[in-house]
Design a protein around this motif. Structure first.
Motif, PDB file in Angstrom:
ATOM      1  N   ASN A  83       0.819  -1.220   0.000  1.00 34.16           N
ATOM      2  CA  ASN A  83       0.000   0.000   0.000  1.00 34.16           C
ATOM      3  C   ASN A  83       0.849   1.265   0.000  1.00 34.16           C
ATOM      4  O   ASN A  83       0.571   2.222   0.722  1.00 34.16           O
ATOM      5  CB  ASN A  83      -0.957   0.007   1.188  1.00 34.16           C
ATOM      6  CG  ASN A  83      -2.013  -1.056   1.071  1.00 34.16           C
ATOM      7  OD1 ASN A  83      -2.455  -1.391  -0.024  1.00 34.16           O
ATOM      8  ND2 ASN A  83      -2.417  -1.618   2.197  1.00 34.16           N
ATOM      9  N   GLY A  84       1.922   1.280  -0.793  1.00 34.98           N
ATOM     10  CA  GLY A  84       2.765   2.456  -0.903  1.00 34.98           C
ATOM     11  C   GLY A  84       3.955   2.469   0.031  1.00 34.98           C
ATOM     12  O   GLY A  84       4.837   3.306  -0.102  1.00 34.98           O
ATOM     13  N   PHE A  85       4.014   1.531   0.989  1.00 39.08           N
ATOM     14  CA  PHE A  85       5.137   1.477   1.939  1.00 39.08           C
ATOM     15  C   PHE A  85       6.108   0.376   1.528  1.00 39.08           C
ATOM     16  O   PHE A  85       5.691  -0.730   1.163  1.00 39.08           O
ATOM     17  CB  PHE A  85       4.634   1.210   3.362  1.00 39.08           C
ATOM     18  CG  PHE A  85       5.750   1.058   4.355  1.00 39.08           C
ATOM     19  CD1 PHE A  85       6.424   2.174   4.818  1.00 39.08           C
ATOM     20  CD2 PHE A  85       6.143  -0.199   4.801  1.00 39.08           C
ATOM     21  CE1 PHE A  85       7.465   2.042   5.733  1.00 39.08           C
ATOM     22  CE2 PHE A  85       7.179  -0.331   5.703  1.00 39.08           C
ATOM     23  CZ  PHE A  85       7.844   0.788   6.177  1.00 39.08           C
ATOM     24  N   GLN A  86       7.390   0.682   1.595  1.00 43.97           N
ATOM     25  CA  GLN A  86       8.427  -0.283   1.282  1.00 43.97           C
ATOM     26  C   GLN A  86       9.617  -0.030   2.192  1.00 43.97           C
ATOM     27  O   GLN A  86       9.898   1.115   2.551  1.00 43.97           O
ATOM     28  CB  GLN A  86       8.856  -0.132  -0.181  1.00 43.97           C
ATOM     29  CG  GLN A  86       9.108  -1.407  -0.864  1.00 43.97           C
ATOM     30  CD  GLN A  86       9.317  -1.216  -2.378  1.00 43.97           C
ATOM     31  OE1 GLN A  86       9.294  -0.118  -2.904  1.00 43.97           O
ATOM     32  NE2 GLN A  86       9.518  -2.305  -3.046  1.00 43.97           N
ATOM     33  N   PHE A  87      10.320  -1.102   2.588  1.00 45.18           N
ATOM     34  CA  PHE A  87      11.520  -0.936   3.399  1.00 45.18           C
ATOM     35  C   PHE A  87      12.622  -1.865   2.899  1.00 45.18           C
ATOM     36  O   PHE A  87      12.367  -2.810   2.169  1.00 45.18           O
ATOM     37  CB  PHE A  87      11.234  -1.195   4.886  1.00 45.18           C
ATOM     38  CG  PHE A  87      10.979  -2.644   5.209  1.00 45.18           C
ATOM     39  CD1 PHE A  87      12.019  -3.479   5.589  1.00 45.18           C
ATOM     40  CD2 PHE A  87       9.693  -3.169   5.140  1.00 45.18           C
ATOM     41  CE1 PHE A  87      11.780  -4.820   5.878  1.00 45.18           C
ATOM     42  CE2 PHE A  87       9.446  -4.505   5.434  1.00 45.18           C
ATOM     43  CZ  PHE A  87      10.503  -5.332   5.813  1.00 45.18           C
ATOM     44  N   SER A  88      13.841  -1.550   3.323  1.00 45.89           N
ATOM     45  CA  SER A  88      14.970  -2.404   2.968  1.00 45.89           C
ATOM     46  C   SER A  88      15.961  -2.421   4.124  1.00 45.89           C
ATOM     47  O   SER A  88      16.034  -1.474   4.917  1.00 45.89           O
ATOM     48  CB  SER A  88      15.660  -1.903   1.698  1.00 45.89           C
ATOM     49  OG  SER A  88      16.244  -0.641   1.932  1.00 45.89           O
ATOM     50  N   ILE A  89      16.714  -3.512   4.221  1.00 47.70           N
ATOM     51  CA  ILE A  89      17.802  -3.639   5.181  1.00 47.70           C
ATOM     52  C   ILE A  89      18.966  -4.289   4.444  1.00 47.70           C
ATOM     53  O   ILE A  89      18.764  -5.020   3.469  1.00 47.70           O
ATOM     54  CB  ILE A  89      17.414  -4.464   6.429  1.00 47.70           C
ATOM     55  CG1 ILE A  89      16.885  -5.845   6.023  1.00 47.70           C
ATOM     56  CG2 ILE A  89      16.390  -3.733   7.272  1.00 47.70           C
ATOM     57  CD1 ILE A  89      16.628  -6.769   7.206  1.00 47.70           C
ATOM     58  N   GLY A  90      20.175  -4.014   4.893  1.00 46.40           N
ATOM     59  CA  GLY A  90      21.313  -4.603   4.211  1.00 46.40           C
ATOM     60  C   GLY A  90      22.569  -4.531   5.040  1.00 46.40           C
ATOM     61  O   GLY A  90      22.626  -3.893   6.088  1.00 46.40           O
TER      62      GLY A  90
END
Length: 181
Positions: free
Chosen positions: A18-25
């Motif tokens: 719904n328009g939200f996205q996250f990332s980790i690395g």
């Protein structure tokens, strides 16, 4: 610009929810052996406008006893019709060595299917060195000659002041031909 946020060797990017996205690395880069990064963004539409809020950060831990390097990047992108406005703030800190903060503002306007105009200004200061200051202002245009071929012209005016180096002013015009196949 978010060039101070470390790139990851291994990362996870979530699906768009719904328009939200996250990332980790994370990355193993030798001296900075425990680099970690994370980011998130939320995009939405409101009437004819599109709004995207972004945040990213990284911490590069030093295995040799040197200071950690911490970086953050925050941005807001608002598109309305043929105009797009971008606002960004970036930081990069390394112990007592430096504490950079940069602010940038830009606008892009699509005049027609073949002509786009761009303008931006940005500045950087060092919280540990009051003599360090950089400002950069740019104006440009991109003209699409034919699908797959465009010409870009950009003029940048940069003013750099720093107690450790010779102060510099520059005025540079760049012309590029872009081809896509």
């Amino acid at each position: 610009a978010d060039e101070s946020v470390e790139a990851s060797d291994v990362s996870y990017l979530s699906p768009d929810i719904n328009g939200f996205q996250f990332s980790i690395g994370m990355a193993d880069t030798g001296l900075n052996s425990d680099d970690t990064s994370m980011g998130a963004q939320y995009s939405m539409t409101s009437g004819d406008a599109t709004i995207t809020v972004k945040y990213a950060s990284s911490e590069a831990g030093a295995s040799s006893g040197a200071d950690n390097i911490e970086a953050t990047s925050m941005g807001l992108v608002v598109g309305y019709g043929d105009a797009t406005i971008t606002i960004a703030q970036n930081t990069k800190k390394k112990g007592s060595t430096y504490d950079f903060t940069g602010d940038a503002y830009g606008i892009t306007y699509k005049m027609s299917d073949s002509l786009t105009l761009q303008a931006y200004t940005g500045s950087t200061e060092d919280g540990k060195d009051s003599t360090h200051e950089i400002t950069d202002t740019g104006l440009g245009l991109t003209y699409t000659v034919t699908p797959g071929m465009s010409i870009s012209v950009t003029n940048n005016n940069t003013d750099m002041k720093d107690g450790d180096v010779t102060n510099e002013d520059s005025d540079v015009t760049t012309v590029a031909i872009n081809l896509t196949f």
